[in-house]
Design a protein around this motif. Structure first.
Motif, PDB file in Angstrom:
ATOM      1  N   PRO A 116       0.829  -1.217   0.000  1.00  0.00           N
ATOM      2  CA  PRO A 116       0.000   0.000   0.000  1.00  0.00           C
ATOM      3  C   PRO A 116       0.856   1.256   0.000  1.00  0.00           C
ATOM      4  CG  PRO A 116      -0.699  -1.508   1.744  1.00  0.00           C
ATOM      5  CD  PRO A 116       0.529  -2.097   1.133  1.00  0.00           C
ATOM      6  N   TRP A 117       1.869   1.249   0.878  1.00  0.00           N
ATOM      7  CA  TRP A 117       2.665   2.463   0.987  1.00  0.00           C
ATOM      8  C   TRP A 117       3.496   2.700  -0.282  1.00  0.00           C
ATOM      9  CZ3 TRP A 117       8.140   3.001   1.351  1.00  0.00           C
ATOM     10  CH2 TRP A 117       8.536   4.334   1.491  1.00  0.00           C
ATOM     11  N   ILE A 118       4.093   1.637  -0.808  1.00  0.00           N
ATOM     12  CA  ILE A 118       4.927   1.808  -2.006  1.00  0.00           C
ATOM     13  C   ILE A 118       4.078   2.323  -3.167  1.00  0.00           C
ATOM     14  CG2 ILE A 118       6.279   0.576  -3.754  1.00  0.00           C
ATOM     15  CD1 ILE A 118       7.380  -1.163  -1.522  1.00  0.00           C
ATOM     16  N   LEU A 119       2.917   1.698  -3.355  1.00  0.00           N
ATOM     17  CA  LEU A 119       2.034   2.155  -4.436  1.00  0.00           C
ATOM     18  C   LEU A 119       1.602   3.600  -4.209  1.00  0.00           C
ATOM     19  CD1 LEU A 119      -0.341  -0.868  -5.125  1.00  0.00           C
ATOM     20  CD2 LEU A 119       1.234   0.244  -6.717  1.00  0.00           C
ATOM     21  N   GLY A 120       1.179   3.890  -3.005  1.00  0.00           N
ATOM     22  CA  GLY A 120       0.702   5.240  -2.692  1.00  0.00           C
ATOM     23  C   GLY A 120       1.787   6.269  -2.916  1.00  0.00           C
ATOM     24  N   PHE A 167       1.150   9.067  -5.550  1.00  0.00           N
ATOM     25  CA  PHE A 167       0.744  10.400  -5.083  1.00  0.00           C
ATOM     26  C   PHE A 167       1.890  11.282  -4.611  1.00  0.00           C
ATOM     27  CE2 PHE A 167      -2.913   7.582  -3.866  1.00  0.00           C
ATOM     28  CZ  PHE A 167      -3.718   7.962  -4.941  1.00  0.00           C
ATOM     29  N   ALA A 168       2.996  10.700  -4.196  1.00  0.00           N
ATOM     30  CA  ALA A 168       4.018  11.531  -3.543  1.00  0.00           C
ATOM     31  C   ALA A 168       5.248  11.762  -4.424  1.00  0.00           C
ATOM     32  CB  ALA A 168       4.429  10.893  -2.219  1.00  0.00           C
ATOM     33  N   VAL A 169       5.711  10.717  -5.090  1.00  0.00           N
ATOM     34  CA  VAL A 169       6.981  10.843  -5.809  1.00  0.00           C
ATOM     35  C   VAL A 169       6.906  11.910  -6.899  1.00  0.00           C
ATOM     36  CG1 VAL A 169       8.500   9.649  -7.426  1.00  0.00           C
ATOM     37  CG2 VAL A 169       7.840   8.557  -5.300  1.00  0.00           C
ATOM     38  N   GLY A 170       5.841  11.865  -7.690  1.00  0.00           N
ATOM     39  CA  GLY A 170       5.713  12.827  -8.786  1.00  0.00           C
ATOM     40  C   GLY A 170       5.792  14.261  -8.303  1.00  0.00           C
ATOM     41  N   PRO A 171       4.895  14.662  -7.392  1.00  0.00           N
ATOM     42  CA  PRO A 171       4.956  16.033  -6.893  1.00  0.00           C
ATOM     43  C   PRO A 171       6.286  16.403  -6.250  1.00  0.00           C
ATOM     44  CG  PRO A 171       2.833  15.090  -6.367  1.00  0.00           C
ATOM     45  CD  PRO A 171       3.660  13.984  -6.957  1.00  0.00           C
ATOM     46  N   MET A 172       6.926  15.437  -5.544  1.00  0.00           N
ATOM     47  CA  MET A 172       8.215  15.771  -4.919  1.00  0.00           C
ATOM     48  C   MET A 172       9.269  16.046  -5.991  1.00  0.00           C
ATOM     49  SD  MET A 172       8.492  13.281  -1.586  1.00  0.00           S
ATOM     50  CE  MET A 172       9.941  13.980  -0.785  1.00  0.00           C
ATOM     51  N   ILE A 173       9.339  15.182  -6.986  1.00  0.00           N
ATOM     52  CA  ILE A 173      10.321  15.399  -8.053  1.00  0.00           C
ATOM     53  C   ILE A 173      10.012  16.696  -8.805  1.00  0.00           C
ATOM     54  CG2 ILE A 173      11.120  14.522 -10.286  1.00  0.00           C
ATOM     55  CD1 ILE A 173      11.015  11.735  -9.126  1.00  0.00           C
ATOM     56  N   PHE A 174       8.739  16.927  -9.038  1.00  0.00           N
ATOM     57  CA  PHE A 174       8.314  18.155  -9.707  1.00  0.00           C
ATOM     58  C   PHE A 174       8.832  19.383  -8.964  1.00  0.00           C
ATOM     59  CE2 PHE A 174       5.402  21.617 -10.572  1.00  0.00           C
ATOM     60  CZ  PHE A 174       5.102  21.479 -11.921  1.00  0.00           C
ATOM     61  N   SER A 175       8.624  19.391  -7.647  1.00  0.00           N
ATOM     62  CA  SER A 175       9.063  20.571  -6.895  1.00  0.00           C
ATOM     63  C   SER A 175      10.589  20.671  -6.889  1.00  0.00           C
ATOM     64  CB  SER A 175       8.519  20.537  -5.471  1.00  0.00           C
ATOM     65  OG  SER A 175       9.206  19.580  -4.710  1.00  0.00           O
TER      66      SER A 175
END
Lengths: 287, 801
Positions: free
Chosen positions: B510-514, B518-526
């Protein structure tokens, strides 16, 4: 004779310490009840009395008109917002407790390759301020067509439930004596059995803590509903309350009445939940 | 978007046959977003319903977002391409959208509308909404802060003639002018008790800054050279300096006016409350306070007194003898977002809301002064013989029409907020009496001018290449995964270990998928954006390490905010942990009624943040605040433990939130109140300790202290460790307390890192720079957490694997 005196001396000491404890508790109650007491006092005053008296003075005559107005305001449909908030908070809490406990179990009780560094990566997701990820996250949910639904506020909870909750549960799970899972292993239990039959039942207090925190957090969340829910019909209590707290046009009497109404369910939840904080792993039956 | 001809023909046929009654109406839904409070929202709801009736086929969805979050939300929606059709805007924020192409120019729409008369609107409010000759916002109201509300009874008691608006202010009271001299009137209406304490002030500003503006502007001085695009600051103009000194002396020396801290703390929050409570005889504000006063002062009630409004005083030039007036002003209107799919309908709605129907309704409710002259002079706004009694106050509403002709808007250049913020954080000490106006304004202007030069320097930047960016992003993700498994690359895995790895993946799924979703994209984007100049609306330009260099070497606020945040963290986290543990131990005792006690102790975490902020202001207020009363007694004479002379050497009561030295400690004290979360976590940890550990220790003759050291502390250490790690991470990102309580002041004493980051991101639209700030914070927190993790070996885990 001497025994008696010693016994009575301990009894006196015991009584004295109890008195001190109760005194401290009572003093604490006074201090910590301040915000709710003040809101309550303000919510029961007329606007005129609010302007002319100290915030914490008890109203000269109780008025419930503010509550009536908050509950019947057509611009802020309290009951609809209430159910929206209940739905979001409940779903998010269920998701968090389920998924965070699974992940925390892996970090606490399993010995897999790269565990400690993966844990560091997980913690690090808490370290970046949400402000700078807000726009890309919004675009992401927009592309998923989730904007203006409750999905952005509930679905992520089922995917890990956030580093804070995973970390918290991991700390508690690590406190469960190793002998217990080893005994289960010897009897041929797999990780799923240990998770569901040993760890979860022993972690009532930790799960209740996480559940109550999560519920309160989602109940009080302002930015999430504000950004993701455009439709006034979908809004939550916290964003609805903000209507009374508009810059330059605060309506303290309605704001406070609304705050009390929004806080009461949380007090009930906490009061009920705190019974489960008690007695977690103390009935291990070991030794 | 394009439908086939066949499709259209079929649709038309079905429509013609009446087969699609629902589609025949083909409702267009327009989203209208405003920042109004409850009172005006009720009015607006009726206005939009009338619009729907008058325009069948158009539905209006009215969304309301408070001003404090309005632009953050609007910007997110513009970036996500889901902006509303029509949005409320004001002069201060119009330019940032207009200049980036987010708004439709209204001139072509106006030209196409027969009978539409822009000249019916007050000129200044129309002009201020233009950018490069195009009109982007149709004004709905004009809001001069140039009105004085006054208490007629107190004027009569003092034997002063009621003001007719022809008065002037002067640096000294001029008794020979009588009630024509505002300064003299102010002094006459002030009542002091025998001990020198003020019982009633002559005058109060709603915002001290707005009164200073009045004094500055009416002398003919301005803060900048060109409001729409300035490059020169005039804060050291002698007239500006004199104005600040004058206003400060009225509060601090003469005491005819409450000081800023007295103003925000005496009764509820604002001057209007002081006015209603008859503790000030007159106060300055715009027209929007009227509904509140009407509600509190119902004719016939015991609180009622006669009151009215008049014009703020002008300034008589001693040499030429001419009188000039100037009212600092706000105002708002509606703009159409360029992304709307229904520009025609949106224009209809805009005309309705910012035209007669909308303005008439707002005027009747007494909420907003119409921007159309005719309406501002008509019966809906000016009370006549048919006006119901409770709506007759204030009677003299015609002065609003005069005030609207002497308005000065704040500069509309979109960097004004940031530049003025730099100056005005330096001017707070003037009002507090700790700095002279000359020193503070010179320093403020120096810092602000430097910043202005940086902002105005055009950088030729290449546009950001997303192909390279995307590649870097993928590489980063790969590098992270590599880093996780690097130490294990040589380890031979047993089959059992491999099985454990595979099962662990199921638990972690669950955590890896989530995270991946939801998190990796926005973090890399920023992270990528931290190397760009990005304003949220337009495409990003590549800036290399420019943002990082700017933060570390050029930003005048960077190191200040780092220092404030460090001090806060180092003091508040350990203190909070000790406090939380103490409370948890107390709540872990066996006393009857414990569930109730626990709930009470957790109340601050459950209560509304607004109520808490209000209460803390009361606790910290200098005069009659709870803290000062406890320390110094009700008379302010007691000197508990010599604290008084240490806290406030001048002999005055400490001004907790207003004093540069005390503001941060005050916020730390406040943070202790919010330890409920930590307390509950530690309590849960304590509850997990079996009783028989203690029983066994008692039998062994252990004392309380050794039981605590040997049993309690080790067994609660996992929870303590958790509160430490998360506490530090949280306190590096502390934001809300300062945002609500001090806005970073006084003189930047509580300007936390996150406050600065927030201002840069959504305030100045420098999201690229804000991202760099965020990643610097990330790096710092990561390193600090890494260091703290060494404590993990002292943590006692009963079930350590």
């Amino acid at each position: 004779m001497t025994m008696d005196r010693a016994a009575s001396r301990t009894r006196i000491a015991h009584r004295a310490s109890r008195a001190v404890i109760i005194l401290l508790l009572a003093a604490g109650c006074l201090v910590f009840a301040m915000p709710v007491y003040t809101s309550l006092a303000m919510s029961l005053k007329t606007p005129a009395e609010l302007s002319t008296t100290a915030a914490w003075s008890w109203p000269k005559a109780l008025t419930f008109a503010n509550y009536q107005e908050v509950l019947s305001n057509p611009s802020v449909d309290f009951f609809r917002l209430f159910w929206n908030t209940v739905t979001i908070s409940t779903l998010a809490t269920i998701g968090t407790v389920l998924s965070a406990s699974l992940v925390a179990y892996a970090f606490a009780k399993m010995n897999f390759s790269g565990r400690d560094r993966l844990f560091a990566v997980m913690l690090s997701t808490m370290m970046l301020p949400a402000i700078v990820t807000m726009i890309p996250t919004y675009i992401l949910f927009k592309e998923l067509r989730w904007v203006n639904t409750i999905l952005p506020l509930t679905v992520p909870a089922f995917f890990g439930g956030g580093a804070f909750n995973i970390f918290l549960l991991r700390q508690f799970f690590m406190g469960i004596p190793k002998e217990l899972d080893e005994a289960a292993k010897i009897e041929g239990a797999g990780h799923w059995t240990i998770y569901s039959r040993v760890v979860m039942p022993l972690s009532g207090s930790a799960l209740a803590t996480v559940g109550v925190f999560c519920f309160i957090y989602n109940w009080r969340d302002f930015m999430g509903p504000l950004i993701y829910l455009n439709d006034p019909q979908l809004q939550t209590l916290e964003t609805g309350l903000a209507t009374y707290n508009s810059l330059r046009a605060e309506q303290w009497h309605l704001l406070m009445a609304g705050s009390i109404l929004v806080t009461i369910p949380l007090i009930v939840i906490f009061f009920l939940g705190q019974r489960y904080f008690v007695k977690g792993i103390s009935m291990t039956g070991l030794k | 978007m394009r439908r086939s001809v066949f499709h259209q023909a079929a649709l038309a046929l079905m429509l013609g046959l009446g087969l699609l009654p629902a589609a025949a109406r083909a409702d267009v839904e327009l989203r209208l977003v405003v920042w109004d409070g409850d009172e005006s929202l009720r009015v607006l709801r009726n206005v939009t319903q009338e619009f729907e009736k008058a325009h069948p086929g158009i539905k209006v969805r009215l969304e309301n977002v408070d001003y404090r979050y309005f632009f953050q939300r609007l910007l997110s929606q513009i970036a996500g391409n889901s902006a509303p059709d029509v949005a409320m805007l004001d002069p201060q924020n119009m330019q940032m959208f207009a200049k980036r192409g987010s708004l439709l120019a209204l001139d072509p729409l106006i030209a196409e509308t027969p009978g539409f008369r822009l000249d019916e609107y007050y000129d200044p409010i129309v002009e201020v909404h233009r950018w490069q000759d195009n009109l982007y916002v149709l004004p709905r109201d004009i809001a001069p802060i140039g009105l004085i509300y006054y208490n007629k009874r107190l004027f009569q008691e003092a034997g002063l003639a009621e003001p007719d608006g022809t008065w002037t202010w002067d640096f000294e009271p001029r008794p020979e002018l009588g009630s024509k001299c505002f300064t003299y009137v102010m002094s006459r209406l002030t009542k002091k008790a025998a001990d020198g304490k003020v019982r009633q002030w002559g005058f109060a500003p709603s915002w001290t800054g707005a009164f200073t503006d009045t004094v500055v502007f009416s002398q003919g001085a301005r803060y900048v050279d060109n409001p729409a695009a300035f490059d020169t600051l005039n804060f050291t103009d002698p007239r500006v300096i004199r104005a600040f000194d004058f206003v400060a002396s009225l509060a601090n020396d003469k005491k005819w006016m409450p000081s800023q801290s007295e103003l925000t703390s005496v009764v509820q929050s604002t001057a209007v409350d002081l006015f209603i409570a008859q503790r000030v005889a007159m106060y300055q504000c715009g027209i929007w306070d009227v509904p509140k006063i009407r509600k509190a002062l119902k004719p016939g009630s015991k609180e009622f007194f006669e009151w009215d409004i008049t014009l703020a005083p002008g300034y008589k030039d001693p040499k030429t003898g001419t009188i000039s007036r100037a009212a600092p002003t706000g105002g708002s209107g509606y703009g159409i977002l360029a992304s709307t799919r229904h520009p025609k309908e949106a224009w209809l709605l805009t005309q309705w809301m910012a035209g007669e129907p909308g303005m008439r309704a707002m005027a009747k409710a007494g909420i907003a002064q119409p921007a159309i002259k005719r309406l501002a002079q008509g019966e809906d706004w000016i009370p006549g013989p048919n006006t119901p009694l409770e709506q007759r106050y204030p009677a003299n509403r015609i002065v609003t029409d005069l005030a609207a002709r002497e308005v000065i808007f704040p500069p509309t250049a979109d960097y004004w907020m940031e530049i003025s913020g730099l100056v005005f954080s330096k001017t707070e000490p003037i009002y507090l009496g700790t700095s002279t106006a000359e020193a503070a304004l010179t320093e403020g202007e120096r810092i602000a001018s430097q910043r202005l030069a940086t902002i105005l320097k055009e950088e030729a930047l290449p546009s950001f290449d997303w192909r390279i960016g995307g590649t870097v992003g993928v590489l980063l993700l790969a590098a992270t995964i590599l880093w996780i498994y690097w130490p294990e690359r040589r380890i031979k895995r047993s089959p059992a270990q491999r099985l454990e790895n595979r099962i662990s993946l199921l638990f972690l799924a669950p955590w890896i998928l989530g995270t991946l979703l939801f998190a990796v994209g926005p973090m890399i984007f920023s992270f990528l954006m931290s190397f760009t100049k990005w304003d949220i609306i337009q495409a990003a330009d590549f800036r290399g390490i420019g943002n990082y260099r700017e933060a570390l070497f050029q930003d005048p606020r960077f190191w200040t905010t780092v220092k404030v945040t460090m001090v806060y963290t180092v003091v508040s986290v350990p203190l909070g942990m000790v406090f939380a543990l103490a409370l948890a131990l107390l709540l872990n005792t066996k006393v009857r009624g414990m569930p109730v006690y626990r709930t009470f102790f957790y109340l601050p975490a459950l209560a509304s943040a607004v109520a808490s902020a209000l209460i803390w202001r009361k606790i910290f207020q200098p005069e009659g605040g709870l803290l000062n009363s406890a320390l110094f007694g009700a008379d302010g004479q007691r000197n508990l433990l010599g604290l008084g002379s240490w806290l406030a050497p001048g002999g005055e009561l400490p001004n907790w939130l207003g004093d540069e030295r005390l503001a941060l400690p005050s916020l730390i004290i406040m943070s202790l109140w919010g330890v409920g979360g930590g307390m509950v976590i530690l309590l849960a940890g304590l509850q997990g300790i079996p009783d028989y550990y203690y029983e066994a220790a008692t039998l062994d003759g252990a004392g309380i202290w050794s039981k605590f050291k040997v049993i309690t502390l080790p067994l609660v250490s996992p929870s303590l460790f958790f509160t430490l790690i998360t506490g530090v991470i949280g306190s590096f990102q502390v934001f809300t307390q300062a945002f609500v309580m001090t806005q970073g002041g006084p003189n930047d004493a509580t300007r936390f890192y996150m406050l600065h980051l927030y201002d840069q991101s959504f305030g100045s639209l420098r999201m690229g720079y804000a991202s760099a700030l965020a990643w610097l914070l990330f790096a710092a927190v990561f390193v600090v957490t890494r260091i703290q993790w060494r404590l993990n070996k002292y943590v006692y885990y009963e079930g350590a694997p």
